[in-house]
Design an enzyme around this catalytic site. Structure first.
Site, PDB file in Angstrom:
ATOM      1  N   SER A 174      35.668  40.457  44.205  1.00  0.00           N
ATOM      2  CA  SER A 174      36.319  39.808  43.069  1.00  0.00           C
ATOM      3  C   SER A 174      35.358  39.359  41.977  1.00  0.00           C
ATOM      4  O   SER A 174      35.761  39.244  40.832  1.00  0.00           O
ATOM      5  CB  SER A 174      37.159  38.626  43.557  1.00  0.00           C
ATOM      6  OG  SER A 174      36.428  37.825  44.462  1.00  0.00           O
ATOM      7  N   HIS A 202      42.387  42.681  44.387  1.00  0.00           N
ATOM      8  CA  HIS A 202      42.063  43.204  43.056  1.00  0.00           C
ATOM      9  C   HIS A 202      42.271  44.710  42.916  1.00  0.00           C
ATOM     10  O   HIS A 202      42.105  45.257  41.829  1.00  0.00           O
ATOM     11  CB  HIS A 202      40.620  42.848  42.685  1.00  0.00           C
ATOM     12  CG  HIS A 202      40.412  41.379  42.557  1.00  0.00           C
ATOM     13  ND1 HIS A 202      40.705  40.690  41.414  1.00  0.00           N
ATOM     14  CD2 HIS A 202      40.001  40.455  43.455  1.00  0.00           C
ATOM     15  CE1 HIS A 202      40.453  39.405  41.603  1.00  0.00           C
ATOM     16  NE2 HIS A 202      40.023  39.241  42.832  1.00  0.00           N
ATOM     17  N   LYS A 234      48.032  38.776  40.930  1.00  0.00           N
ATOM     18  CA  LYS A 234      47.044  39.438  40.064  1.00  0.00           C
ATOM     19  C   LYS A 234      47.728  40.596  39.319  1.00  0.00           C
ATOM     20  O   LYS A 234      48.524  40.328  38.449  1.00  0.00           O
ATOM     21  CB  LYS A 234      45.838  39.823  40.891  1.00  0.00           C
ATOM     22  CG  LYS A 234      45.077  38.521  41.190  1.00  0.00           C
ATOM     23  CD  LYS A 234      43.997  38.581  42.203  1.00  0.00           C
ATOM     24  CE  LYS A 234      43.381  37.185  42.292  1.00  0.00           C
ATOM     25  NZ  LYS A 234      42.933  36.832  43.621  1.00  0.00           N
TER      26      LYS A 234
HETATM   27  C1  PLP Z   1      42.757  35.668  44.490  1.00  0.00           C
HETATM   28  C2  PLP Z   1      42.283  36.135  45.796  1.00  0.00           C
HETATM   29  C3  PLP Z   1      42.819  35.621  46.985  1.00  0.00           C
HETATM   30  C4  PLP Z   1      43.770  34.466  47.004  1.00  0.00           C
HETATM   31  O1  PLP Z   1      45.043  34.828  46.586  1.00  0.00           O
HETATM   32  P1  PLP Z   1      46.015  33.710  46.010  1.00  0.00           P
HETATM   33  O2  PLP Z   1      47.358  34.319  46.063  1.00  0.00           O
HETATM   34  O3  PLP Z   1      45.537  33.421  44.621  1.00  0.00           O
HETATM   35  O4  PLP Z   1      45.878  32.508  46.894  1.00  0.00           O
HETATM   36  C5  PLP Z   1      42.405  36.174  48.177  1.00  0.00           C
HETATM   37  N1  PLP Z   1      41.479  37.159  48.217  1.00  0.00           N
HETATM   38  C6  PLP Z   1      40.919  37.640  47.081  1.00  0.00           C
HETATM   39  C7  PLP Z   1      39.889  38.726  47.185  1.00  0.00           C
HETATM   40  C8  PLP Z   1      41.292  37.129  45.854  1.00  0.00           C
HETATM   41  O5  PLP Z   1      40.715  37.585  44.741  1.00  0.00           O
END
Ligand code: PLP
Length: 381
Positions: A174, A202, A234
Protein backbone atom coordinates in the site's frame (compact mmCIF):
# COMPACT_ATOMS: atom_id res chain seq x y z
CA UNK A 1 1.41 9.72 32.22
CA UNK A 2 2.46 12.93 30.51
CA UNK A 3 0.55 12.97 27.26
CA UNK A 4 1.44 16.51 26.30
CA UNK A 5 5.16 15.84 26.50
CA UNK A 6 5.00 12.91 24.10
CA UNK A 7 2.84 14.96 21.74
CA UNK A 8 5.42 17.73 21.75
CA UNK A 9 8.08 15.15 21.04
CA UNK A 10 6.15 13.91 17.99
CA UNK A 11 5.86 17.48 16.71
CA UNK A 12 9.60 18.00 17.07
CA UNK A 13 10.28 14.86 15.02
CA UNK A 14 7.90 15.82 12.21
CA UNK A 15 5.71 12.84 13.14
CA UNK A 16 2.63 14.63 14.45
CA UNK A 17 -0.52 13.76 12.54
CA UNK A 18 -3.60 15.86 12.12
CA UNK A 19 -6.75 15.83 10.06
CA UNK A 20 -8.07 18.26 7.49
CA UNK A 21 -11.81 18.76 7.26
CA UNK A 22 -13.25 18.42 3.79
CA UNK A 23 -16.55 20.02 2.84
CA UNK A 24 -18.81 18.06 0.56
CA UNK A 25 -18.10 14.81 -1.22
CA UNK A 26 -15.02 12.83 -2.05
CA UNK A 27 -13.57 13.39 -5.50
CA UNK A 28 -10.70 14.66 -7.61
CA UNK A 29 -11.61 18.17 -6.48
CA UNK A 30 -12.23 18.63 -2.78
CA UNK A 31 -12.88 21.71 -0.73
CA UNK A 32 -10.74 22.29 2.37
CA UNK A 33 -10.84 25.50 4.44
CA UNK A 34 -12.77 27.24 1.70
CA UNK A 35 -10.09 26.36 -0.85
CA UNK A 36 -10.45 23.94 -3.75
CA UNK A 37 -7.71 21.31 -3.93
CA UNK A 38 -6.85 18.71 -6.55
CA UNK A 39 -6.85 15.47 -4.63
CA UNK A 40 -3.91 13.12 -5.18
CA UNK A 41 -4.16 11.08 -1.99
CA UNK A 42 -7.40 9.13 -2.14
CA UNK A 43 -7.71 5.37 -2.67
CA UNK A 44 -10.80 5.94 -4.80
CA UNK A 45 -8.87 4.65 -7.82
CA UNK A 46 -11.82 4.17 -10.17
CA UNK A 47 -13.59 7.38 -9.15
CA UNK A 48 -16.64 5.59 -7.73
CA UNK A 49 -16.90 6.99 -4.18
CA UNK A 50 -19.33 9.64 -5.35
CA UNK A 51 -20.81 8.02 -8.44
CA UNK A 52 -24.50 8.95 -8.98
CA UNK A 53 -25.66 5.37 -9.67
CA UNK A 54 -24.01 4.16 -6.47
CA UNK A 55 -25.42 7.03 -4.42
CA UNK A 56 -28.85 6.20 -5.85
CA UNK A 57 -28.49 2.51 -4.93
CA UNK A 58 -27.52 3.57 -1.40
CA UNK A 59 -30.65 5.75 -1.09
CA UNK A 60 -32.85 3.00 -2.48
CA UNK A 61 -31.21 0.54 -0.10
CA UNK A 62 -32.04 2.80 2.84
CA UNK A 63 -35.64 3.04 1.61
CA UNK A 64 -35.91 -0.74 1.50
CA UNK A 65 -33.85 -1.75 4.53
CA UNK A 66 -33.60 1.33 6.75
CA UNK A 67 -30.26 2.45 8.12
CA UNK A 68 -29.25 0.20 11.00
CA UNK A 69 -28.73 -3.50 10.48
CA UNK A 70 -29.95 -4.20 14.01
CA UNK A 71 -27.39 -6.78 15.08
CA UNK A 72 -24.52 -9.00 14.05
CA UNK A 73 -24.88 -11.21 10.94
CA UNK A 74 -25.32 -14.30 13.12
CA UNK A 75 -28.17 -12.83 15.14
CA UNK A 76 -30.64 -11.07 12.84
CA UNK A 77 -28.53 -8.60 10.85
CA UNK A 78 -27.85 -10.63 7.70
CA UNK A 79 -30.16 -9.26 4.99
CA UNK A 80 -30.99 -10.34 1.46
CA UNK A 81 -28.76 -7.45 0.26
CA UNK A 82 -25.73 -8.75 2.20
CA UNK A 83 -26.34 -12.24 0.97
CA UNK A 84 -26.64 -11.17 -2.68
CA UNK A 85 -23.45 -9.11 -2.41
CA UNK A 86 -21.57 -12.11 -1.00
CA UNK A 87 -22.71 -14.24 -3.94
CA UNK A 88 -21.70 -11.56 -6.41
CA UNK A 89 -18.26 -11.14 -4.80
CA UNK A 90 -17.72 -14.90 -4.94
CA UNK A 91 -18.61 -14.87 -8.62
CA UNK A 92 -16.39 -11.82 -9.27
CA UNK A 93 -13.35 -13.42 -7.64
CA UNK A 94 -14.08 -16.88 -9.10
CA UNK A 95 -14.38 -18.52 -5.67
CA UNK A 96 -16.87 -20.78 -3.99
CA UNK A 97 -17.96 -18.28 -1.40
CA UNK A 98 -17.33 -14.84 0.06
CA UNK A 99 -17.99 -13.47 3.52
CA UNK A 100 -18.55 -9.78 4.32
CA UNK A 101 -16.69 -8.09 7.16
CA UNK A 102 -17.40 -4.59 8.44
CA UNK A 103 -13.88 -3.33 7.65
CA UNK A 104 -10.67 -4.65 6.15
CA UNK A 105 -8.88 -4.15 9.43
CA UNK A 106 -11.38 -6.41 11.15
CA UNK A 107 -11.31 -8.98 8.35
CA UNK A 108 -7.55 -9.33 8.66
CA UNK A 109 -7.48 -9.52 12.43
CA UNK A 110 -10.38 -11.95 12.58
CA UNK A 111 -9.28 -14.30 9.83
CA UNK A 112 -5.65 -14.72 10.85
CA UNK A 113 -6.65 -15.45 14.43
CA UNK A 114 -9.30 -17.88 13.18
CA UNK A 115 -6.88 -19.76 10.91
CA UNK A 116 -3.73 -19.88 13.06
CA UNK A 117 -3.53 -21.01 16.64
CA UNK A 118 -0.83 -21.15 19.30
CA UNK A 119 0.96 -24.09 17.76
CA UNK A 120 1.03 -22.64 14.22
CA UNK A 121 3.43 -20.27 12.47
CA UNK A 122 2.41 -17.05 10.75
CA UNK A 123 4.97 -15.65 8.30
CA UNK A 124 4.43 -12.10 7.08
CA UNK A 125 6.15 -9.70 4.71
CA UNK A 126 7.80 -6.94 6.73
CA UNK A 127 5.91 -4.26 4.78
CA UNK A 128 2.46 -5.80 5.22
CA UNK A 129 -0.43 -3.55 6.20
CA UNK A 130 -0.75 -2.85 9.93
CA UNK A 131 -3.97 -4.89 10.14
CA UNK A 132 -2.21 -8.03 8.88
CA UNK A 133 0.66 -7.55 11.31
CA UNK A 134 -1.77 -6.93 14.17
CA UNK A 135 -3.72 -10.02 13.11
CA UNK A 136 -0.54 -12.07 13.32
CA UNK A 137 0.22 -10.75 16.81
CA UNK A 138 -3.36 -11.18 18.01
CA UNK A 139 -3.47 -14.81 16.86
CA UNK A 140 -0.85 -15.71 19.53
CA UNK A 141 0.77 -17.99 16.99
CA UNK A 142 4.52 -18.01 16.37
CA UNK A 143 4.84 -14.84 14.38
CA UNK A 144 7.74 -14.08 12.06
CA UNK A 145 8.38 -11.39 9.47
CA UNK A 146 10.41 -12.00 6.35
CA UNK A 147 12.26 -9.31 4.37
CA UNK A 148 10.14 -7.43 1.86
CA UNK A 149 9.48 -9.71 -1.15
CA UNK A 150 12.57 -11.67 -0.08
CA UNK A 151 11.80 -15.23 -1.17
CA UNK A 152 15.11 -16.63 0.07
CA UNK A 153 14.32 -15.31 3.54
CA UNK A 154 10.78 -16.68 3.35
CA UNK A 155 12.09 -20.10 2.35
CA UNK A 156 14.59 -20.14 5.23
CA UNK A 157 11.77 -19.42 7.66
CA UNK A 158 9.46 -22.01 6.06
CA UNK A 159 12.14 -24.67 6.26
CA UNK A 160 12.58 -23.94 9.96
CA UNK A 161 9.62 -25.89 11.25
CA UNK A 162 7.28 -28.82 10.62
CA UNK A 163 4.36 -26.94 12.13
CA UNK A 164 1.36 -25.71 10.15
CA UNK A 165 2.25 -22.40 8.50
CA UNK A 166 0.31 -19.47 7.13
CA UNK A 167 2.06 -17.13 4.65
CA UNK A 168 0.45 -13.70 4.70
CA UNK A 169 1.07 -10.90 2.23
CA UNK A 170 -0.33 -7.73 0.69
CA UNK A 171 -1.02 -8.32 -3.03
CA UNK A 172 -0.08 -4.70 -3.81
CA UNK A 173 1.97 -2.99 -1.13
CA UNK A 174 0.00 0.00 0.00
CA UNK A 175 2.85 2.46 0.57
CA UNK A 176 5.23 1.29 -2.19
CA UNK A 177 2.81 0.33 -4.94
CA UNK A 178 4.77 -2.79 -5.91
CA UNK A 179 3.31 -6.29 -6.39
CA UNK A 180 4.07 -9.28 -4.17
CA UNK A 181 5.91 -12.03 -6.10
CA UNK A 182 2.87 -14.30 -5.79
CA UNK A 183 3.84 -17.03 -8.30
CA UNK A 184 7.05 -17.62 -6.30
CA UNK A 185 5.12 -17.60 -3.07
CA UNK A 186 2.66 -20.16 -4.44
CA UNK A 187 5.58 -22.40 -5.29
CA UNK A 188 7.05 -22.11 -1.81
CA UNK A 189 3.65 -22.61 -0.20
CA UNK A 190 3.20 -25.81 -2.22
CA UNK A 191 6.64 -27.14 -1.37
CA UNK A 192 6.27 -26.49 2.35
CA UNK A 193 2.53 -27.18 2.50
CA UNK A 194 1.79 -23.71 3.84
CA UNK A 195 -1.46 -21.81 3.37
CA UNK A 196 -1.17 -18.61 1.34
CA UNK A 197 -3.30 -15.63 2.31
CA UNK A 198 -3.40 -12.50 0.12
CA UNK A 199 -4.79 -9.09 1.06
CA UNK A 200 -5.78 -7.43 -2.22
CA UNK A 201 -7.00 -4.09 -0.85
CA UNK A 202 -5.22 -2.12 -3.58
CA UNK A 203 -5.43 -4.57 -6.49
CA UNK A 204 -9.15 -5.31 -6.45
CA UNK A 205 -10.92 -3.32 -9.17
CA UNK A 206 -7.60 -2.09 -10.57
CA UNK A 207 -5.68 -5.19 -11.67
CA UNK A 208 -6.74 -8.04 -13.95
CA UNK A 209 -8.75 -8.00 -17.17
CA UNK A 210 -12.08 -7.65 -15.31
CA UNK A 211 -10.69 -5.87 -12.28
CA UNK A 212 -10.82 -9.06 -10.19
CA UNK A 213 -7.44 -8.10 -8.76
CA UNK A 214 -3.92 -9.34 -8.29
CA UNK A 215 -4.83 -13.05 -8.52
CA UNK A 216 -6.49 -12.50 -11.90
CA UNK A 217 -3.45 -10.47 -12.96
CA UNK A 218 -1.18 -13.44 -12.20
CA UNK A 219 -3.74 -16.09 -13.23
CA UNK A 220 -3.74 -17.77 -9.80
CA UNK A 221 -6.57 -20.03 -8.68
CA UNK A 222 -8.35 -20.67 -5.40
CA UNK A 223 -6.33 -23.86 -5.05
CA UNK A 224 -3.06 -21.91 -5.25
CA UNK A 225 -4.17 -19.02 -3.04
CA UNK A 226 -6.84 -20.42 -0.73
CA UNK A 227 -7.53 -17.20 1.18
CA UNK A 228 -8.26 -13.88 -0.55
CA UNK A 229 -9.19 -10.73 1.33
CA UNK A 230 -10.48 -7.64 -0.48
CA UNK A 231 -11.68 -4.25 0.72
CA UNK A 232 -14.64 -2.29 -0.57
CA UNK A 233 -13.53 1.18 0.54
CA UNK A 234 -10.82 1.65 -2.08
CA UNK A 235 -11.39 1.03 -5.81
CA UNK A 236 -14.99 -0.07 -5.17
CA UNK A 237 -15.64 3.31 -3.61
CA UNK A 238 -17.92 2.19 -0.75
CA UNK A 239 -16.99 0.64 2.62
CA UNK A 240 -16.33 -2.74 4.18
CA UNK A 241 -14.41 -5.85 3.20
CA UNK A 242 -14.73 -9.54 2.41
CA UNK A 243 -12.84 -12.81 2.50
CA UNK A 244 -13.31 -15.23 -0.40
CA UNK A 245 -12.42 -18.90 -0.71
CA UNK A 246 -13.82 -22.36 -0.19
CA UNK A 247 -17.07 -23.31 1.49
CA UNK A 248 -15.06 -24.68 4.42
CA UNK A 249 -12.99 -21.52 4.76
CA UNK A 250 -16.08 -19.30 4.90
CA UNK A 251 -17.90 -21.61 7.32
CA UNK A 252 -14.81 -21.67 9.55
CA UNK A 253 -14.70 -17.88 9.62
CA UNK A 254 -18.41 -17.68 10.43
CA UNK A 255 -17.81 -19.93 13.44
CA UNK A 256 -14.40 -18.62 14.55
CA UNK A 257 -13.58 -15.09 13.44
CA UNK A 258 -14.29 -12.99 16.50
CA UNK A 259 -14.36 -9.74 14.50
CA UNK A 260 -17.14 -11.32 12.44
CA UNK A 261 -19.15 -12.85 15.24
CA UNK A 262 -19.05 -9.99 17.73
CA UNK A 263 -19.82 -6.93 15.62
CA UNK A 264 -22.83 -5.30 14.03
CA UNK A 265 -23.40 -6.10 10.37
CA UNK A 266 -22.71 -3.26 7.94
CA UNK A 267 -25.88 -1.44 6.87
CA UNK A 268 -27.75 -3.32 4.13
CA UNK A 269 -27.95 -0.07 2.14
CA UNK A 270 -24.15 -0.13 1.97
CA UNK A 271 -24.31 -3.64 0.55
CA UNK A 272 -26.78 -2.38 -2.07
CA UNK A 273 -24.44 0.50 -2.94
CA UNK A 274 -21.54 -1.95 -3.28
CA UNK A 275 -23.60 -4.19 -5.58
CA UNK A 276 -24.12 -1.17 -7.86
CA UNK A 277 -20.42 -0.38 -7.68
CA UNK A 278 -19.45 -3.94 -8.52
CA UNK A 279 -21.52 -3.79 -11.72
CA UNK A 280 -19.59 -0.69 -12.81
CA UNK A 281 -16.22 -2.22 -11.86
CA UNK A 282 -16.97 -5.31 -13.93
CA UNK A 283 -18.24 -3.54 -17.03
CA UNK A 284 -16.54 -0.14 -17.33
CA UNK A 285 -13.09 -1.23 -18.46
CA UNK A 286 -12.33 2.30 -19.60
CA UNK A 287 -11.77 3.26 -15.97
CA UNK A 288 -8.86 0.85 -15.61
CA UNK A 289 -7.48 1.79 -19.03
CA UNK A 290 -7.63 5.49 -18.30
CA UNK A 291 -6.01 4.96 -14.91
CA UNK A 292 -3.12 3.10 -16.55
CA UNK A 293 -2.66 5.87 -19.10
CA UNK A 294 -2.65 8.53 -16.37
CA UNK A 295 -0.05 6.64 -14.35
CA UNK A 296 2.14 6.28 -17.42
CA UNK A 297 1.79 9.97 -18.16
CA UNK A 298 2.85 10.85 -14.62
CA UNK A 299 5.82 8.50 -14.62
CA UNK A 300 7.11 9.78 -17.91
CA UNK A 301 6.90 13.38 -16.75
CA UNK A 302 8.42 12.57 -13.36
CA UNK A 303 11.32 10.72 -15.00
CA UNK A 304 12.05 13.72 -17.19
CA UNK A 305 12.15 15.90 -14.07
CA UNK A 306 14.39 13.45 -12.24
CA UNK A 307 11.89 12.94 -9.40
CA UNK A 308 12.59 10.01 -7.04
CA UNK A 309 10.06 7.52 -8.46
CA UNK A 310 9.80 3.97 -7.13
CA UNK A 311 9.21 0.65 -8.91
CA UNK A 312 5.45 0.78 -9.41
CA UNK A 313 3.19 0.81 -12.44
CA UNK A 314 0.07 1.11 -10.35
CA UNK A 315 -1.96 4.12 -9.24
CA UNK A 316 0.16 4.31 -6.07
CA UNK A 317 3.20 6.39 -7.06
CA UNK A 318 5.43 7.23 -4.11
CA UNK A 319 8.19 9.82 -4.37
CA UNK A 320 10.87 8.79 -1.91
CA UNK A 321 12.19 11.70 0.16
CA UNK A 322 13.68 9.98 3.20
CA UNK A 323 13.41 12.58 5.93
CA UNK A 324 9.99 13.05 7.58
CA UNK A 325 10.29 16.81 7.94
CA UNK A 326 11.23 17.12 4.27
CA UNK A 327 8.23 15.03 3.22
CA UNK A 328 5.94 17.22 5.32
CA UNK A 329 7.47 20.42 3.92
CA UNK A 330 6.88 19.19 0.35
CA UNK A 331 3.32 18.24 1.16
CA UNK A 332 2.68 21.69 2.67
CA UNK A 333 4.19 23.48 -0.32
CA UNK A 334 2.01 21.46 -2.65
CA UNK A 335 -1.02 22.26 -0.55
CA UNK A 336 -0.27 25.98 -0.83
CA UNK A 337 -0.34 25.49 -4.61
CA UNK A 338 -3.67 23.67 -4.56
CA UNK A 339 -2.54 20.01 -4.62
CA UNK A 340 -3.32 17.54 -1.87
CA UNK A 341 -0.62 14.86 -1.67
CA UNK A 342 -0.04 13.15 1.64
CA UNK A 343 3.33 12.81 3.34
CA UNK A 344 3.73 9.24 4.64
CA UNK A 345 6.03 8.91 7.63
CA UNK A 346 7.07 6.32 10.19
CA UNK A 347 5.57 4.24 11.68
CA UNK A 348 3.50 3.77 8.49
CA UNK A 349 6.81 3.29 6.63
CA UNK A 350 10.26 2.37 8.00
CA UNK A 351 12.57 4.98 9.55
CA UNK A 352 14.30 7.16 6.96
CA UNK A 353 11.81 6.20 4.23
CA UNK A 354 9.33 9.04 4.45
CA UNK A 355 7.74 9.87 1.13
CA UNK A 356 5.02 11.62 -0.77
CA UNK A 357 2.38 9.13 -1.78
CA UNK A 358 0.73 10.28 -5.00
CA UNK A 359 -2.38 8.32 -5.94
CA UNK A 360 -4.49 8.54 -9.06
CA UNK A 361 -8.14 8.24 -9.92
CA UNK A 362 -9.77 7.46 -13.25
CA UNK A 363 -11.46 10.84 -12.82
CA UNK A 364 -8.18 12.78 -13.01
CA UNK A 365 -7.31 14.59 -16.23
CA UNK A 366 -3.84 14.77 -17.78
CA UNK A 367 -3.88 18.56 -17.42
CA UNK A 368 -4.17 18.10 -13.63
CA UNK A 369 -1.21 15.75 -13.65
CA UNK A 370 0.82 18.20 -15.72
CA UNK A 371 -0.01 20.90 -13.20
CA UNK A 372 1.11 18.65 -10.33
CA UNK A 373 4.38 17.84 -12.12
CA UNK A 374 4.96 21.53 -12.71
CA UNK A 375 4.43 22.25 -9.01
CA UNK A 376 6.76 19.41 -7.99
CA UNK A 377 9.44 20.74 -10.32
CA UNK A 378 9.29 24.28 -8.98
CA UNK A 379 9.25 23.62 -5.23
CA UNK A 380 12.52 24.67 -3.68
CA UNK A 381 13.25 23.48 -0.16
C1 PLP B 1 -6.86 -0.15 3.68
C2 PLP B 1 -6.25 -1.47 3.91
C3 PLP B 1 -6.79 -2.36 4.85
C4 PLP B 1 -7.89 -1.98 5.79
O1 PLP B 1 -9.12 -1.90 5.15
P1 PLP B 1 -10.26 -1.01 5.79
O2 PLP B 1 -11.51 -1.47 5.14
O3 PLP B 1 -9.91 0.41 5.46
O4 PLP B 1 -10.24 -1.25 7.27
C5 PLP B 1 -6.24 -3.62 4.93
N1 PLP B 1 -5.18 -3.99 4.17
C6 PLP B 1 -4.63 -3.13 3.28
C7 PLP B 1 -3.45 -3.59 2.47
C8 PLP B 1 -5.13 -1.85 3.15
O5 PLP B 1 -4.56 -1.00 2.30
Amino acid sequence: MDLSESLTQLKRQGLYRSRRVIEGGQGVKVSVDGKELINFCSNDYLGLANHPAIVEAFKQGAENYGVGSGSAHLICGHSRAHHALEEELADFTGRQRALLFSTGYMANMGMIAALAGQSDYVLEDRLNHASLLDGGLLSRSKFKRFGHADMADLERKLADTERRQLIVTDGVFSMDGDLAPLPDMVELATTYRAILLVDDAHGLGVLGADGAGVLQHYGLSEREVPVLMGTLGKALGTFGAFVAGSEDLVETLIQQARTYVFTTAMPAALAEATRASLKIVRTEHWRREKLRALVEHFRLGAQQLGLPLMESNLPIQPLMLGDSRRAVAYSEQLLARGFWVSAIRPPTVPQGKARLRVTFSANHETTQIDALLHALATIKL
